[in-house]
Scaffold this motif. Structure first.
Motif, short mmCIF file in Angstrom:
data_model
loop_
_atom_site.label_atom_id
_atom_site.label_comp_id
_atom_site.label_asym_id
_atom_site.label_seq_id
_atom_site.Cartn_x
_atom_site.Cartn_y
_atom_site.Cartn_z
N VAL A 5 16.72 -3.18 -10.15
CA VAL A 5 15.95 -2.64 -9.03
C VAL A 5 15.15 -3.76 -8.40
O VAL A 5 14.45 -4.51 -9.11
N ASP A 6 15.27 -3.94 -7.07
CA ASP A 6 14.51 -4.94 -6.31
C ASP A 6 13.72 -4.25 -5.21
O ASP A 6 14.25 -3.38 -4.48
N ARG A 7 12.47 -4.70 -5.06
CA ARG A 7 11.59 -4.15 -4.03
C ARG A 7 11.02 -5.30 -3.23
O ARG A 7 10.46 -6.25 -3.78
N THR A 8 11.16 -5.24 -1.86
CA THR A 8 10.69 -6.30 -0.98
C THR A 8 9.85 -5.69 0.14
O THR A 8 10.29 -4.73 0.81
N THR A 9 8.67 -6.30 0.33
CA THR A 9 7.77 -5.86 1.41
C THR A 9 7.32 -7.08 2.21
O THR A 9 7.24 -8.20 1.66
N TYR A 10 7.00 -6.86 3.51
CA TYR A 10 6.63 -7.94 4.42
C TYR A 10 5.26 -7.65 5.03
O TYR A 10 4.93 -6.50 5.35
N GLY A 11 4.50 -8.74 5.22
CA GLY A 11 3.18 -8.62 5.81
C GLY A 11 3.20 -8.67 7.33
O GLY A 11 4.25 -8.85 7.96
N GLN A 12 2.02 -8.54 7.89
CA GLN A 12 1.89 -8.54 9.35
C GLN A 12 1.96 -9.95 9.91
O GLN A 12 1.53 -10.91 9.25
N ALA A 13 2.50 -10.04 11.11
CA ALA A 13 2.53 -11.30 11.84
C ALA A 13 1.38 -11.34 12.82
O ALA A 13 1.11 -10.35 13.51
N GLN A 14 0.71 -12.47 12.91
CA GLN A 14 -0.44 -12.64 13.79
C GLN A 14 -0.08 -13.62 14.91
O GLN A 14 0.64 -14.60 14.68
N PHE A 15 -0.66 -13.35 16.10
CA PHE A 15 -0.38 -14.18 17.27
C PHE A 15 -1.67 -14.88 17.71
O PHE A 15 -2.79 -14.44 17.35
N PRO A 16 -1.54 -15.93 18.47
CA PRO A 16 -2.74 -16.66 18.88
C PRO A 16 -3.74 -15.82 19.66
O PRO A 16 -4.95 -16.10 19.63
N ASP A 17 -3.30 -14.78 20.37
CA ASP A 17 -4.23 -13.95 21.13
C ASP A 17 -4.94 -12.91 20.27
O ASP A 17 -5.71 -12.09 20.79
N GLY A 18 -4.68 -12.90 18.97
CA GLY A 18 -5.37 -11.99 18.07
C GLY A 18 -4.62 -10.71 17.78
O GLY A 18 -5.05 -9.91 16.92
#
Length: 591
Positions: free
Chosen positions: A362-375
């Motif tokens: 069993v494999d579980r993968t999660t991804y975080g949020q991406a941030q941009f220069p404008d906030g």
């Protein structure tokens, strides 16, 4: 005595006329001759005295040495009567002397005791001195440092009463007398000498043997029952030309901190381990950058009988998404974090020379949020997924060290959201067929290598399936003592977020070599290569990397690390091309 001599001729054949006077004269002459013979025979018997048997106490010998010798009573000298030759003897022949105690005299070759006097076997006188070996030998000649045999009659009589030397009893010629005290005479009274001891003390059976430490700079570890924990921490500086590893990265000097913990068990039957490896980079000067990379992995092995084995392994990893990956968000000011959680459980049983193994994964993968220069931020929850599979492996034992096998795997890839942000359903089935070899040559060579075919289907009909060649393996090889070679191969399926893009197959290989130059000095080198087969028509992404380093230990607790590396990525897409070179120097503390 002259009277005896003149009347001796009449004794040989006395006339017997039956007269009383003649009988009286015969008795007187017979008694007189018997007394003379008895007196002379006593002197001869004294010369036949058998020596004492066994060892004599030194105190007695010293007492005899300090006591003045007793005067020897001299016996009157009697003229010897000629012995008639064989065949001409007259009268009754005398019987040879027979000792009362058997074995008092040496035995001749015929099996009878040798005569006590110096006569030959034929009854004639010997022409020289006689020893117990019944051979004629001349008198020993005096040599410097020796004392010649005394000629004094009293001394000679005393020597005749001394025990016969051992050398003479064994048939060897007598040696000359040497200087020294009576206590040192080991011929007549043999005693043990310090240099000729036979009964030496035996060494202890459980002797403690001190062996040199084969690895004198290895960590001691922290012992807790049957578990040993070996922690280490490294702190150093890294100068790099590309801090974040992107196509637009800048140079910087980073502070790199690394913490490693390894716990192992020494159970008699089962085994278990736990590894932790964490690295944190922080900019000191140059491009602002900070990135943690943490990995935790543990496993166990249970032996249920002689032919059944249960294994389990699990791990967790936190990393930042690769800047050169096709799934990276373009224009983001950060590299989103990726969390991976996996676990496996398998049962293996042997049937004679065949074996079968069933393993679940069993494999579980999660991804975080991406941030941009404008906030602003971009959520990537539509990429979170879970993959579950079951694999069946069967093989046979070609030899105790080589075991070919075949494996089939069936799994399901499930996304948390049925449709992604672009409206595509990316879940689907995954199948794989592999064949390979398991090797176990002990410390020389161990591991496995598998080749096969991999196919990932997608529920959305607008997306094409992903399939291709697969290669997986992990091999450890030690060509000679002090040299270790590690080879790792990996194949995985990568999803995509771009519309009409199914994803890609990613291949990665690592080859590491470590050489122990001295007990406190080791060098290492590593080569990496990667290949990404993109299904969106953008071609292949190729990556290469090389690294060399050395570690010098001052003692078991403190060491110096130095290394240099270079990594590049080549792609038809400009945002995926990267290049980075760096050097590192730091100290390591271990326990």
């Amino acid at each position: 005595m002259s009277f005896m001599y003149h009347r001796q001729s009449r004794i040989g054949a006395p006339a017997y006329r039956g007269s009383f006077t003649s009988a009286i004269n015969l008795c007187l002459w017979t008694g007189l001759m018997g007394s003379v013979a008895l007196f002379a025979g006593g002197t001869a018997l004294a010369q036949q005295a058998v020596p004492l048997r066994g060892a004599v106490d030194e105190n007695i010998l010293q007492t005899q040495q300090n006591t003045p010798p007793r005067p020897v009573r001299r016996a009157p000298v009697v003229a010897a009567t000629p012995t008639p030759a064989a065949g001409t003897a007259s009268g009754i022949p005398a019987d040879p002397y027979e000792p009362v105690s058997p074995g008092a005299l040496p035995i001749d070759d015929a099996g009878t005791a040798a005569p006590a006097t110096g006569t030959a076997n034929d009854g004639s006188l010997s022409s020289g001195p006689v020893n117990n070996s019944r051979t004629l030998s001349p008198l020993p000649t005096a040599t410097p440092g020796t004392i010649p045999l005394p000629a004094d009659p009293a001394t000679a009589a005393t020597q005749r009463t001394q025990p016969v030397p051992r050398a003479q009893r064994n048939g060897r010629a007598p040696a000359a007398l040497t200087t020294g005290s009576i206590a040192d005479d080991t011929d007549g009274n043999a005693r043990l000498q310090r240099e000729s001891r036979d009964n030496l003390p035996e060494a202890a059976i459980e002797r403690r043997t001190v062996r040199p430490d084969p690895d004198p700079f290895a960590p001691f570890g922290i012992r807790a029952g049957t578990v040993t924990l070996r922690p280490s921490i490294s702190q150093g500086l890294r100068a790099t030309t590309n801090a974040d590893g992107s196509s637009s990265g800048k140079s910087a000097i980073l502070s790199e901190t690394r913490l490693r913990l390894r716990a192992t068990t020494d159970w008699s039957r089962h085994s278990a381990f736990l590894d932790f490896d964490g690295v944190y980079d922080k900019t000191l000067s140059g491009q602002d950058y900070s990135a943690p990379n943490v990995g935790l992995r543990g496993g166990f092995k249970l032996d249920l009988g002689n032919r059944t084995t249960v294994t389990g392994e699990g791990g967790y990893r936190y990393r930042q998404e690769d800047a050169s990956a096709p799934t990276a968000v373009v224009g983001a000011s950060n590299r989103p974090g990726v969390q991976e959680l996996d676990g496996t459980l398998g049962v293996r049983h042997e049937f004679g020379r065949f074996f079968g193994e069933l393993k679940g994964k069993v494999d579980r993968t999660t991804y975080g949020q991406a941030q941009f220069p404008d906030g602003t931020t971009l959520s990537q929850k539509d990429r979170d997924n879970t993959f579950a599979s079951i694999a069946l492996r069967g093989g046979f034992e070609m030899s105790p060290a080589i075991k070919p096998f075949a494996e089939v795997e069936i799994g399901k890839l499930i996304y948390d959201e049925t449709e992604d942000s672009n409206g595509f359903r990316r879940s689907g089935m995954r199948t794989a067929l592999r064949g390979g070899i398991e090797a176990d040559f002990g410390e020389k060579l161990s591991g496995e290598l598998a080749l096969g075919y991999l196919r990932q289907t997608i529920d959305d009909a607008r997306l094409s399936n992903i399939d291709g060649f697969s290669v997986d393996g992990a091999i450890k090889w030690s060509p000679q003592r002090g040299t270790d070679v590690n080879l790792g191969l990996l194949t995985r399926v990568e999803g995509a977020t771009t519309p009409n893009d199914s994803g890609s197959i990613f291949y990665e290989g690592r080859l590491g070599v470590k050489r122990q130059i001295r007990s406190n000095l080791s060098v290492n080198a590593e080569l990496t290569a990667s290949l990404r087969d993109n299904k969106d028509g953008s071609g292949l992404d190729k990556g290469f990397g090389a690294q060399v380093g050395a570690t010098y230990w001052f003692n078991r607790f403190l060491g110096l690390d130095v290394s240099a590396r270079h990594r590049i990525t080549r792609s038809e897409v400009d945002t995926r091309q990267t290049s980075e070179s760096s050097v590192y120097m730091g100290l390591t503390l271990q326990r």
